[in-house]
Scaffold this active site. Structure first.
Site, PDB file in Angstrom:
ATOM      1  CB  CYS A  87      -0.887  -0.042   1.251  1.00 43.44           C
ATOM      2  SG  CYS A  87      -2.021   1.334   1.438  1.00 43.44           S
ATOM      3  CB  SER A 132       0.033   3.570   4.412  1.00 44.63           C
ATOM      4  OG  SER A 132      -1.074   4.417   4.226  1.00 44.63           O
ATOM      5  CG  HIS A 163       3.271   7.759   2.568  1.00 45.30           C
ATOM      6  ND1 HIS A 163       1.971   8.184   2.695  1.00 45.30           N
ATOM      7  CD2 HIS A 163       3.711   8.274   1.396  1.00 45.30           C
ATOM      8  CE1 HIS A 163       1.630   8.913   1.653  1.00 45.30           C
ATOM      9  NE2 HIS A 163       2.671   8.986   0.845  1.00 45.30           N
ATOM     10  CG  HIS A 203      -1.431  -1.151   6.363  1.00 44.39           C
ATOM     11  ND1 HIS A 203      -0.316  -0.728   5.693  1.00 44.39           N
ATOM     12  CD2 HIS A 203      -2.482  -0.579   5.764  1.00 44.39           C
ATOM     13  CE1 HIS A 203      -0.682   0.095   4.730  1.00 44.39           C
ATOM     14  NE2 HIS A 203      -1.993   0.185   4.737  1.00 44.39           N
ATOM     15  CB  CYS A 233      -5.644  -1.160   3.566  1.00 42.55           C
ATOM     16  SG  CYS A 233      -5.229   0.609   3.626  1.00 42.55           S
TER      17      CYS A 233
END
Length: 359
Positions: free
Chosen positions: A33, A35, A38, A54, A159
């Protein structure tokens, strides 16, 4: 991850048994993902060392004390959102804003400790820590699904799909016949396009800089696409389709320029939903007067304003019926030892979604 900005390391670590209210999961798949990227890049700092990931799915292997409603062998999608279930916000149907989420800050579980370690070194969890073959998670984040569903696909429900579809159905509350614009057609944006189709939107405009992603968006329900190679061209192109703007605009990138674009192309009485994870220092400008006399709304959407035990089974049902399509969103499957290649592909914007598949 031992250090931000450095490649992830694949190595053996130790996992303690689940404590009260927890379950051990054997992971089957994990999406990669934005994130995750990031966190590796330090945009949203995490404690280290930490097991990332996640967006997972797997099979229950062991129950901690007091766990009900799950059994070894159950197939589950894993929510990354722990919640207490009893605070004021949980009780009002907003567990994504649980007042006790702070208990999990710093990559720990509810008791302030971790189940992962390497000798005497504590290793943090990025719930559900799905970049590992085994994980211990809070039981209320393991959502049971029908065994007939493909676990290597439904990991995306953990997610991207919940975030994107939820932004349309739960946050924007799009009604049949309305218009929707989606800015950014990665996993979350493509899910928002599908959410708009499921909601019965009459016009769905997908905006991106990658032609292949726009082709995907059209196949998943977009009625129109905008190739925004130059940012200044995006607004005229959207208004060529929707002269007054869109009733709901989903911003799935988290960039100040695209957030401001989303607000500008929101129709009078409409809503701009900010989904993308902006850097902490990001700030945007608003035309305050227009916001007032056109009664436009700007709101955030955290995890699609979802209630995991309600929404994840609902989404799984949409997958089972064929209304929600996951296969087109998955560009490729990779083994765990190719995680850094998967993150590099994501950074280049080449693919909608890569899935890490175990065994």
């Amino acid at each position: 991850m031992y250090e931000t900005g450095r490649p992830l390391v694949v190595e053996d670590v130790e996992l303690d048994p689940p404590k009260a209210g927890e379950v051990r999961i054997r992971m089957v798949a994990s999406g990669v993902c934005r994130s995750d990227w990031h966190e590796v890049r330090g945009v949203h700092p995490m404690p280290t060392p930490i097991v990332l990931g996640h967006e997972g799915s797997g099979v229950v292997e062991e129950l901690g004390e007091g766990v009900e409603g799950l059994a070894p062998g159950d197939h589950v999608v894993l929510s990354w959102l722990p919640y207490c279930g009893s605070c004021r916000r949980c009780a009002s149907g907003r567990p994504n804003l649980c007042e006790r989420l702070g208990a999990f800050d710093g990559g720990v579980l509810a008791d302030g400790t971790t189940r992962l370690h390497q000798g005497g070194t504590r290793i943090h969890h990025n719930l559900p820590a799905s970049f590992a073959e085994l994980a211990v998670v809070p039981a209320n984040t393991a959502i049971k699904i029908d065994r007939s569903l493909p676990l290597d696909r439904v990991a995306l429900l953990g997610c991207a799909v919940t975030t994107g579809v939820g932004a349309v159905l739960n946050t924007a509350k799009v009604q049949p016949g309305r218009s929707v614009a989606v800015i950014g057609c990665g996993g979350v944006g493509l899910s928002a396009v599908q959410g708009a189709r499921i909601a019965g939107a009459a016009s769905i405009v997908a905006v991106d800089v990658v032609p292949a992603k726009l082709e995907l968006a059209r196949g998943l329900g977009a009625t129109d696409t905008v190739l925004a190679l130059a940012e200044e061209d995006a607004e005229p192109a959207i208004r060529a389709v929707l002269p007054e703007g869109a009733d709901a605009v989903i911003e799935a990138l988290g960039r100040p320029s695209t957030i401001e674009l989303a607000v500008r192309v929101t129709a009078p009485g409409g809503i701009a939903v900010l989904v993308g994870m902006a850097p902490p220092e990001a700030r945007v400008a608003l035309d305050a007067l227009t916001m007032v006399y056109q009664e436009r709304t700007v709101t955030g959407s955290w995890y699609g304003s979802c209630v995991p035990p309600r929404d994840l089974p609902m989404l799984a049902g949409l997958v089972a019926s064929g209304a929600l399509r996951l296969d087109p969103m998955i560009a490729r499957f990779r083994p765990l030892d190719e995680i850094n290649e998967a993150l590099a592909s994501f950074e280049r914007g080449e693919e909608a979604r890569t899935v890490i598949a175990y065994g």
